[in-house]
Design an enzyme around this catalytic site. Structure first.
Site, PDB file in Angstrom:
ATOM      1  N   GLU A 118      38.631  39.320  39.374  1.00 46.09           N
ATOM      2  CA  GLU A 118      40.024  39.657  39.117  1.00 46.09           C
ATOM      3  C   GLU A 118      40.766  38.463  38.560  1.00 46.09           C
ATOM      4  OE1 GLU A 118      40.465  43.038  42.551  1.00 46.09           O
ATOM      5  OE2 GLU A 118      41.431  41.108  42.831  1.00 46.09           O
ATOM      6  N   CYS A 131      46.328  33.212  36.856  1.00 45.87           N
ATOM      7  CA  CYS A 131      45.510  32.748  37.977  1.00 45.87           C
ATOM      8  C   CYS A 131      44.071  33.180  37.698  1.00 45.87           C
ATOM      9  CB  CYS A 131      46.045  33.387  39.261  1.00 45.87           C
ATOM     10  SG  CYS A 131      45.090  32.984  40.716  1.00 45.87           S
ATOM     11  N   CYS A 138      32.918  33.279  47.010  1.00 43.99           N
ATOM     12  CA  CYS A 138      33.028  31.863  47.355  1.00 43.99           C
ATOM     13  C   CYS A 138      32.057  31.578  48.483  1.00 43.99           C
ATOM     14  CB  CYS A 138      34.460  31.547  47.803  1.00 43.99           C
ATOM     15  SG  CYS A 138      34.743  29.784  48.096  1.00 43.99           S
ATOM     16  N   CYS A 142      36.725  29.921  54.511  1.00 42.81           N
ATOM     17  CA  CYS A 142      38.036  29.687  55.122  1.00 42.81           C
ATOM     18  C   CYS A 142      38.435  30.968  55.850  1.00 42.81           C
ATOM     19  CB  CYS A 142      39.051  29.312  54.062  1.00 42.81           C
ATOM     20  SG  CYS A 142      38.524  27.857  53.120  1.00 42.81           S
ATOM     21  N   CYS A 145      40.985  33.607  54.382  1.00 38.58           N
ATOM     22  CA  CYS A 145      40.850  33.980  52.961  1.00 38.58           C
ATOM     23  C   CYS A 145      39.905  35.154  52.795  1.00 38.58           C
ATOM     24  CB  CYS A 145      40.348  32.790  52.163  1.00 38.58           C
ATOM     25  SG  CYS A 145      39.994  33.181  50.446  1.00 38.58           S
ATOM     26  N   GLY A 203      36.847  31.663  44.321  1.00 39.68           N
ATOM     27  CA  GLY A 203      35.876  30.581  44.191  1.00 39.68           C
ATOM     28  C   GLY A 203      36.423  29.186  44.355  1.00 39.68           C
ATOM     29  N   SER A 235      42.767  23.913  41.913  1.00 37.50           N
ATOM     30  CA  SER A 235      43.009  23.911  43.357  1.00 37.50           C
ATOM     31  C   SER A 235      41.679  23.789  44.088  1.00 37.50           C
ATOM     32  CB  SER A 235      43.692  25.221  43.755  1.00 37.50           C
ATOM     33  OG  SER A 235      43.820  25.310  45.153  1.00 37.50           O
ATOM     34  N   LEU A 258      45.525  22.272  51.924  1.00 42.25           N
ATOM     35  CA  LEU A 258      45.507  21.470  53.149  1.00 42.25           C
ATOM     36  C   LEU A 258      45.557  22.351  54.405  1.00 42.25           C
ATOM     37  CD1 LEU A 258      45.426  18.554  54.134  1.00 42.25           C
ATOM     38  CD2 LEU A 258      47.934  18.557  54.116  1.00 42.25           C
ATOM     39  N   ASN A 334      49.067  36.022  53.174  1.00 38.12           N
ATOM     40  CA  ASN A 334      48.909  37.407  52.722  1.00 38.12           C
ATOM     41  C   ASN A 334      47.882  38.098  53.584  1.00 38.12           C
ATOM     42  OD1 ASN A 334      50.289  38.347  50.238  1.00 38.12           O
ATOM     43  ND2 ASN A 334      49.616  36.304  49.593  1.00 38.12           N
ATOM     44  N   CYS A 377      47.037  35.423  45.963  1.00 31.07           N
ATOM     45  CA  CYS A 377      45.875  34.592  46.244  1.00 31.07           C
ATOM     46  C   CYS A 377      45.243  35.012  47.571  1.00 31.07           C
ATOM     47  CB  CYS A 377      46.279  33.133  46.366  1.00 31.07           C
ATOM     48  SG  CYS A 377      46.974  32.484  44.874  1.00 31.07           S
TER      49      CYS A 377
END
Ligand code: SAH
Ligand code: SF4
Length: 403
Positions: A118, A131, A138, A142, A145, A203, A235, A258, A334, A377
Site C-alpha cells: 500500500e 508515504c 516487516c 514492534c 504496529c 517495512g 524513518s 523512539l 492508530n 501509518c
C-alpha cells in the site's frame, strides 16, 4: 469515502511477463537494457539520457511517444520491454483527500501472485506527501504496529520502490502535459502534487539499504523525478550501524521511531532496542552526517494510553534529546483489530506536547489523516494479508484449545 476496486487489466494475448518493464530502473539498469538489444557502448550514455527524460520527467507510458528517439530503436525497445506500471488493484479516497492505493507488484515466478503493498498520498496546504513502503511486511515486531504482524516479508526492489512514486504521479496527473485518468486536478503554479516522500509505509528501510539508496538516487535525480533529498525522510526503528551510512550515502532527512525513553519499555515496544539500546541510538543521532539546526532529526513518539504518556516521560524525552537538533512528532496511536493498546486521551496528548513545547521543541501532533480508509501509518497492510492473519489467529486458537 469512496472505494473503487479496479477491474484487473485483461492480459494481452502475448505473454506480457516475458517483457520486463523499464519503470524504476537506475541509469545503470537502463544501460543494461540497451546493451541487451545491441546498442553499442559508446551510444548508450546518450540513449539512457533520452529514456530517462521521457520516463521520469514526462512520465510517458508508450515508447511511441518518445519522439526524440528514432522509430527503429523505439521498435526494438518495445519488442523487449514495456513501460508498464504495477497494477493498482484498489484505490480509496478519503473524505479529507487522502488517497490510498493497493499496488500489486509483478509476479516474480510461477507460484507468486505478485506481492501487494500500500501507498498513501496525503495532501496538505503547503505540501503533498507520499508515504511509501520499503518492504513487503516487516521482520521486526514492534508490538503496536500492524505491519509487524504480517507473515510474508521480502525486500522491495529499487524498481518497485520508485514505481510507487510513478503510480502516484500517474494517478494524480502529476507529470508535465498530463492529466489524471478521470480528470483530476493539475497544478497551475508549476508545483507538484507529490512534493515530499516519507519511508513510513511497510517495512524497515535500513534493512533494505541498497534498494532504498538506489531508489532515492532515481527519485532525487533532477533530470527526472526531481524530488530533492531534503524532501525525502527515511524513518527507522533504530538500525544503529546503518544510520551513519544513511547520512553519507543517501543524504536524506532522518526520522527515528523512539516511542519510549527507557530501555525496559523500549525493549517491549520496539524489540530491536535489545540489540541497539537507547544510548547507542542517541550516539548515532548525535553523529548523523549533515546534522544542523536547519536539518534536524525527527523523533517519532506514538502516544499509548497509560504506557508511555506520563508527564515524567515527557520531561525525560526532553532530557534525552538535549544537544541534538531535533523535532518531536507525537503520533496518536492508530488502533487495529486485536491490538492491546489504546490511544492516549486527547488532554493527555496536549499536556505531553505542552511540556515538550515549553522545552523549546515544536511538537506537532500528527493529525490523523485518512482514518476512514485506514490509511495511517501502522495500518498499511493488504486485505489479503489481513485475511491470512485472521486465519492464522483461528489456527492459534485451535492450537490453544488443543493444548
Ligand atoms: N519501520 C520504520 C518505518 C515504517 S513505520 C519505522 O519503524 O520507523 C512508520 C512509523 O509509523 C513509525 O514511527 C512507526 O512506529 C509508526 N507506527 C507504526 N504503527 C503505528 C500505529 N498503529 N499507530 C501509530 N503509529 C504507528
Ligand atoms: Fe517494522 Fe516499523 Fe512496524 Fe516496527 S514500526 S514493525 S520497524 S514497520
Amino acid at each position: 469515502m469512496t472505494l473503487s476496486v479496479l477491474e484487473p487489466a485483461a492480459p494481452a494475448a502475448e505473454t506480457v511477463s516475458q517483457r520486463l518493464s523499464l519503470i524504476g530502473r537506475t541509469r545503470a539498469g537502463l544501460s543494461d537494457a540497451l546493451a541487451e538489444i545491441g546498442i553499442p557502448e559508446k551510444e548508450r550514455r546518450m540513449r539512457v539520457g533520452q529514456l530517462w527524460n521521457w520516463i521520469y520527467h514526462y512520465g510517458v507510458r508508450d515508447f511511441a511517444e518518445m519522439t526524440t528517439i528514432g522509430k527503429g530503436l523505439r521498435g526494438a525497445l518495445s519488442e523487449r520491454f514495456t513501460l508498464d506500471l504495477p497494477e493498482v488493484t484498489a484505490e480509496q479516497i478519503s473524505t479529507d483527500g487522502t488517497r490510498k492505493w493497493l499496488i500489486r507488484m509483478a509476479s516474480t515466478g510461477p507460484r507468486d501472485r505478485g506481492a501487494e503493498i500500500e501507498c498513501v498520498y496525503i495532501p496538505e496546504v503547503d505540501r503533498g506527501t507520499l508515504c511509501v513502503s520499503s518492504q513487503v511486511g516487516c521482520t521486526l515486531t514492534c508490538t503496536f504496529c500492524h505491519t509487524g504482524t504480517q507473515r510474508l516479508v521480502r525486500n522491495l526492489t529499487t524498481e518497485e520502490i520508485v514505481a510507487q512514486l510513478m503510480v502516484a504521479r500517474d494517478r494524480l496527473g502529476d507529470f508535465p502535459n498530463r492529466s489524471a485518468p478521470g480528470g483530476a486536478f493539475v497544478p497551475k503554479d508549476g508545483g507538484r502534487f507529490v512534493s515530499n516522500i516519507v519511508f513510513m509505509g511497510m517495512g524497515e528501510p535500513l534493512y533494505n539499504f541498497d534498494g532504498v539508496r538506489d531508489a532515492i538516487d532515481v527519485i532525487s535525480d533532477n533530470e527526472g523525478l526531481s524530488l530533492g533529498r531534503r524532501r525525502i525522510t527515511v524513518s527507522t526503528s533504530g538500525v544503529v550501524p546503518q544510520i551513519g551510512p544513511l547520512g553519507d550515502q543517501m543524504g536524506t532527512m532522518l526520522a527515528i521511531s523512539l516511542h519510549a525513553v527507557r530501555d525496559d519499555l523500549r525493549n517491549e515496544l520496539v524489540p530491536l532496542n535489545k540489540k541497539y539500546p537507547i544510548a547507542e541510538l542517541m550516539e548515532a543521532c548525535r553523529t548523523y552526517p549533515g546534522l544542523t539546526n536547519a536539518k534536524r532529526i525527527t523523533f517519532e513518539y506514538v502516544m499509548l494510553k497509560g504506557v508511555n504518556d506520563s508527564d515524567a516521560e515527557a520531561r525525560d524525552l526532553v532530557r534525552l534529546l538535549k544537544g541534538i537538533p531535533a523535532k518531536i512528532n507525537l503520533i496518536p496511536f492508530n488502533p487495529w483489530p486485536g491490538t492491546k493498546y489504546e490511544c492516549s486521551d486527547w488532554d493527555r496528548i496536549e499536556r505531553f506536547s505542552e511540556i515538550v513545547f515549553r522545552a523549546g521543541y515544536a511538537s506537532p501532533v500528527r493529525t490523523p489523516r485518512g482514518r476512514d480508509i485506514l490509511a495511517a501509518c501502522g495500518q498499511l497492510k493488504s486485505e489479503t494479508e489481513k485475511l491470512s492473519a485472521r486465519a492464522r489467529l483461528m489456527l492459534d486458537q485451535d492450537d490453544a484449545a488443543a493444548a
